[in-house]
Design an enzyme around this catalytic site. Structure first.
Site, PDB file in Angstrom:
ATOM      1  N   ILE A  39       7.843  -2.559   2.974  1.00  0.00           N
ATOM      2  CA  ILE A  39       6.957  -3.719   2.903  1.00  0.00           C
ATOM      3  C   ILE A  39       7.546  -4.897   3.686  1.00  0.00           C
ATOM      4  CG2 ILE A  39       5.671  -5.224   1.373  1.00  0.00           C
ATOM      5  CD1 ILE A  39       5.068  -2.190   1.058  1.00  0.00           C
ATOM      6  N   GLY A  61      19.846   0.481  34.484  1.00  0.00           N
ATOM      7  CA  GLY A  61      21.078   1.247  34.334  1.00  0.00           C
ATOM      8  C   GLY A  61      21.816   0.864  33.063  1.00  0.00           C
ATOM      9  N   LEU A  90       0.838  -1.204   0.000  1.00  0.00           N
ATOM     10  CA  LEU A  90       0.000   0.000   0.000  1.00  0.00           C
ATOM     11  C   LEU A  90       0.874   1.255   0.000  1.00  0.00           C
ATOM     12  CD1 LEU A  90      -2.826   1.296   0.126  1.00  0.00           C
ATOM     13  CD2 LEU A  90      -2.646   1.206   2.640  1.00  0.00           C
ATOM     14  N   ASP A  96       0.230  10.373  15.432  1.00  0.00           N
ATOM     15  CA  ASP A  96      -0.625  11.551  15.264  1.00  0.00           C
ATOM     16  C   ASP A  96      -1.845  11.257  14.400  1.00  0.00           C
ATOM     17  OD1 ASP A  96       1.099  13.028  16.820  1.00  0.00           O
ATOM     18  OD2 ASP A  96       2.242  13.796  15.125  1.00  0.00           O
ATOM     19  N   GLU A 132       1.412   1.273  10.177  1.00  0.00           N
ATOM     20  CA  GLU A 132      -0.039   1.044  10.231  1.00  0.00           C
ATOM     21  C   GLU A 132      -0.758   2.291  10.758  1.00  0.00           C
ATOM     22  OE1 GLU A 132      -0.527  -1.511   8.737  1.00  0.00           O
ATOM     23  OE2 GLU A 132       0.936  -3.036   9.267  1.00  0.00           O
ATOM     24  N   GLY A 133      -0.257   3.448  10.421  1.00  0.00           N
ATOM     25  CA  GLY A 133      -0.823   4.710  10.891  1.00  0.00           C
ATOM     26  C   GLY A 133       0.048   5.300  11.972  1.00  0.00           C
ATOM     27  N   ARG A 140      19.210  -6.745  42.111  1.00  0.00           N
ATOM     28  CA  ARG A 140      20.302  -5.772  42.097  1.00  0.00           C
ATOM     29  C   ARG A 140      20.394  -5.069  43.454  1.00  0.00           C
ATOM     30  NH1 ARG A 140      25.175  -4.114  40.012  1.00  0.00           N
ATOM     31  NH2 ARG A 140      25.257  -1.835  39.743  1.00  0.00           N
TER      32      ARG A 140
END
Length: 391
Positions: free
Chosen positions: A169, A346, A137, A374, A370-371, A275
């Protein structure tokens, strides 16, 4: 490192799932941990897609889960499709992209708009992984405005002659077929199936990506490609055809992004407990707990939103505005969680011993394709106001 991922279901959403749905999801998760997680970092660094996993993806129902059994699919629900996409993207967005393209952008339009002959010819082989497809597309100069495409075809007896190019694509370099959207001589957009080997059809691979490196991306180039007329979709004309495919793909992304977020959260939670700094685990410090608590809050909100969207999809009631809202929200959520998780780890967070930096880089593509972020906001905006801000 070994894949020790543990799923997090703070609001016990599993209680809404059937035994079959949980079985399929858990079976896929086990396979991914054994066969894909151990190799994905290497393939990401090599910038290659691991083609050997295609059969496994097919065997676990990842190709066209909702395609009816008469055409080779398992005929599952939209919620089940979403759960599978969540598991795939938990491992890598590129792996989910491959399955999403196959399902929503190739099999979906053939099923919805193809002839009976096209369905029987292509769908069973696509479902089994014997055949892989891609979707054309986006063009070099036409992305968010696909209606301005210049790829076109002209009548030539029992064939049409296709000219043009498509860009960005997924699956293109190794796809057996391409579902291509082009304008006919009346300027109407129609879909048609282009098969590898047709003279004048090329699929060069795109290099130099810093994101989705474990996904094969390429171009589709058409130089006087002779395509039989029986390969044209007669069931739909206009931009509504490809946009319906994108709605299906965006729905899968909304689920998939949750998987990436869950993986980042799980890695950060485990690391924070292990950690030690200043004589105690960093998970005991308020700022780290704040990060972790906000992460699981956002994941839980996204899980609830997306599960309800899946129910609406199964009932045929989900709107493009709702789908855009979920896609936009969930990818943004996953990116934010990736960044917070990276800070908890970290310096270790930027290494390939952990999946976080790879997820973050991948999601920078997911938030655009796919869009864009915004554009999805404007789709929802048009839905709630009735005013088109695109024109």
């Amino acid at each position: 490192m070994a894949d020790n991922f543990e799923a997090h279901d703070y609001f016990m959403m599993d209680e809404f799932l059937s035994d079959e749905q949980k079985l399929m999801r858990d079976s896929l998760r086990t396979w991914l941990k054994q066969e894909v997680s151990p190799i994905i970092e290497d393939y990401y660094e090599k910038s290659e897609f691991p083609n050997q996993i295609l059969k496994g993806l097919a065997d676990h129902g990842c190709f066209g889960p909702y395609i009816p059994e008469e055409y080779g699919g398992p005929g599952l629900s939209q919620v089940t499709y979403g759960l599978l996409m969540q598991e795939l993207e938990r491992v890598d967005s590129g792996v989910r992209s491959t399955a999403s393209v196959q399902s929503s952008l190739v099999m979906f339009p053939i099923w919805k708009y193809g002839s009976e002959e096209q369905k029987k010819k292509y769908l069973p082989k696509l479902a089994s992984g014997e055949m892989i497809g891609c979707f054309g597309l986006t063009e070099p100069d036409h992305g968010s405005d696909p209606g301005s495409m210049i790829t076109n075809f002209k009548e030539d007896g029992d064939h049409v002659i296709l000219n043009g190019a498509k860009m960005w694509i997924s699956n293109a370099p190794f796809a057996d077929i391409a579902v291509v959207w082009a304008k006919n001589e009346k300027g109407e957009i129609q879909g048609l199936v282009v098969e590898r080997g047709m003279e004048g059809f090329e699929t060069p691979e795109m290099k130099g990506k810093h994101s989705l490196r474990a996904s094969a991306t390429g171009e589709l180039i058409f130089n006087d490609v002779k395509v039989p007329k029986e390969n044209i979709f007669q069931g739909k004309k206009g931009l509504g055809g490809p946009l319906s495919c994108l709605n299906s793909a965006r729905y899968g992304i909304a689920w998939g992004a949750i998987g990436a977020a869950m993986d980042c959260y799980d890695a950060a939670l485990k690391y924070a407990k292990e950690r030690t700094q200043f004589g105690k685990p960093i998970a005991s410090f308020q700022l780290q707990q704040k990060k972790l608590a906000e992460m699981i809050t956002e994941i839980s909100k996204a899980q609830t939103l997306t599960f309800r969207l899946g129910q609406l999809r199964d009932e045929g009631r989900a709107t493009p505005g709702q789908i855009s809202m979920a896609k936009r929200n969930n990818v943004d959520m996953a990116l934010n969680i990736g960044r917070e998780a990276r800070q908890i780890l970290g310096g270790m967070g930027i290494t390939n011993e952990y999946p976080i930096m790879r997820h973050m880089a991948n999601l920078e593509s997911v938030i655009t394709y796919e869009g864009t972020h915004d554009i999805h906001l404007l789709i929802t905006g048009m839905d709630i106001t009735g005013i088109n801000a695109f024109k």
